[in-house]
Design a protein around this motif. Structure first.
Motif, PDB file in Angstrom:
ATOM      1  N   PRO A  22     -13.170  41.427 -44.857  1.00  0.00           N
ATOM      2  CA  PRO A  22     -13.737  40.075 -44.747  1.00  0.00           C
ATOM      3  C   PRO A  22     -13.286  39.338 -43.483  1.00  0.00           C
ATOM      4  O   PRO A  22     -14.060  38.571 -42.907  1.00  0.00           O
ATOM      5  N   VAL A  23     -12.057  39.574 -43.042  1.00  0.00           N
ATOM      6  CA  VAL A  23     -11.593  38.946 -41.795  1.00  0.00           C
ATOM      7  C   VAL A  23     -12.383  39.505 -40.615  1.00  0.00           C
ATOM      8  O   VAL A  23     -12.877  38.744 -39.769  1.00  0.00           O
ATOM      9  N   ALA A  24     -12.508  40.818 -40.546  1.00  0.00           N
ATOM     10  CA  ALA A  24     -13.249  41.444 -39.447  1.00  0.00           C
ATOM     11  C   ALA A  24     -14.704  40.972 -39.438  1.00  0.00           C
ATOM     12  O   ALA A  24     -15.252  40.646 -38.378  1.00  0.00           O
ATOM     13  N   ALA A  25     -15.324  40.911 -40.616  1.00  0.00           N
ATOM     14  CA  ALA A  25     -16.716  40.456 -40.693  1.00  0.00           C
ATOM     15  C   ALA A  25     -16.836  38.996 -40.268  1.00  0.00           C
ATOM     16  O   ALA A  25     -17.781  38.631 -39.551  1.00  0.00           O
ATOM     17  N   ALA A  26     -15.888  38.169 -40.668  1.00  0.00           N
ATOM     18  CA  ALA A  26     -15.923  36.755 -40.280  1.00  0.00           C
ATOM     19  C   ALA A  26     -15.786  36.603 -38.770  1.00  0.00           C
ATOM     20  O   ALA A  26     -16.525  35.824 -38.147  1.00  0.00           O
ATOM     21  N   LEU A  27     -14.861  37.336 -38.169  1.00  0.00           N
ATOM     22  CA  LEU A  27     -14.700  37.280 -36.720  1.00  0.00           C
ATOM     23  C   LEU A  27     -15.988  37.704 -36.019  1.00  0.00           C
ATOM     24  O   LEU A  27     -16.393  37.106 -35.028  1.00  0.00           O
ATOM     25  N   ARG A  28     -16.634  38.713 -36.564  1.00  0.00           N
ATOM     26  CA  ARG A  28     -17.856  39.218 -35.943  1.00  0.00           C
ATOM     27  C   ARG A  28     -19.011  38.227 -36.099  1.00  0.00           C
ATOM     28  O   ARG A  28     -19.717  37.950 -35.132  1.00  0.00           O
ATOM     29  N   VAL A  29     -19.218  37.678 -37.279  1.00  0.00           N
ATOM     30  CA  VAL A  29     -20.346  36.750 -37.479  1.00  0.00           C
ATOM     31  C   VAL A  29     -20.132  35.467 -36.675  1.00  0.00           C
ATOM     32  O   VAL A  29     -21.077  34.938 -36.086  1.00  0.00           O
ATOM     33  N   ILE A  30     -18.906  34.972 -36.620  1.00  0.00           N
ATOM     34  CA  ILE A  30     -18.603  33.757 -35.856  1.00  0.00           C
ATOM     35  C   ILE A  30     -18.801  34.010 -34.363  1.00  0.00           C
ATOM     36  O   ILE A  30     -19.212  33.110 -33.627  1.00  0.00           O
ATOM     37  N   SER A  31     -18.545  35.239 -33.925  1.00  0.00           N
ATOM     38  CA  SER A  31     -18.696  35.607 -32.515  1.00  0.00           C
ATOM     39  C   SER A  31     -20.117  36.066 -32.185  1.00  0.00           C
ATOM     40  O   SER A  31     -20.373  36.546 -31.091  1.00  0.00           O
ATOM     41  N   ASP A  32     -21.027  35.936 -33.152  1.00  0.00           N
ATOM     42  CA  ASP A  32     -22.424  36.321 -32.968  1.00  0.00           C
ATOM     43  C   ASP A  32     -22.566  37.802 -32.619  1.00  0.00           C
ATOM     44  O   ASP A  32     -23.347  38.190 -31.750  1.00  0.00           O
ATOM     45  N   MET A  33     -21.775  38.611 -33.312  1.00  0.00           N
ATOM     46  CA  MET A  33     -21.827  40.066 -33.145  1.00  0.00           C
ATOM     47  C   MET A  33     -22.410  40.670 -34.427  1.00  0.00           C
ATOM     48  O   MET A  33     -22.410  40.016 -35.476  1.00  0.00           O
ATOM     49  N   PRO A  34     -22.877  41.908 -34.365  1.00  0.00           N
ATOM     50  CA  PRO A  34     -23.361  42.559 -35.586  1.00  0.00           C
ATOM     51  C   PRO A  34     -22.237  42.635 -36.627  1.00  0.00           C
ATOM     52  O   PRO A  34     -21.072  42.851 -36.278  1.00  0.00           O
TER      53      PRO A  34
END
Length: 133
Positions: free
Chosen positions: A70-82
């Motif tokens: 969930p941390v990795a996914a949050a970092l990715r979505v906030i950074s506009d990454m897949p």
């Protein structure tokens, strides 16, 4: 996909209904993981220690397999990454978003050198990051 959503719901419930000590440890892990990610981006003279976050999580009693995705996914979505939507947990995403805001504010106040020294050195002291040179 349903399995991921079920897993994410379980994490959300664990965050919401866990004991205060475990909730604090989980929040600490989320904050350290987020700070590590931002420090990697802002401080080219620091690098993550392979397995460092897992060892840190283990040392404070956090189920890294539960909170890491969930941390990795949050970092990715906030950074506009897949990202994998099934890995998101709203409570974790909120903590990550708030932490990123605070880290960006600190970066703006301190500048690159002081920011990297403050956060890089701290993360190095807990075995999560190391200086590259």
């Amino acid at each position: 996909m349903k399995l991921h959503a079920l897993g994410a719901s379980a994490v959300a419930l664990a965050l919401a209904f866990t004991s205060p000590a475990k909730a604090t440890a989980a929040r600490d892990f989320v904050l350290i993981a987020t700070t590590t990610g931002i420090t990697i981006l802002k401080c080219p003279n620091y690098d993550a220690v392979e397995g460092g976050l897992v060892k840190y999580g283990d040392s404070i009693g956090v189920d890294v397999d539960r909170y890491g995705p969930p941390v990795a996914a949050a970092l990715r979505v906030i950074s506009d990454m897949p990202y994998n939507r099934g890995d998101l947990v709203p409570e974790v995403t909120q903590v990550v978003r708030n932490a990123i805001g605070e880290l960006q504010d600190n970066h703006a106040k301190l500048g690159d050198r002081k920011f990297c020294r403050k956060y890089g050195d701290f993360l190095e002291s807990i075995g999560v990051m190391r200086r590259k040179f």
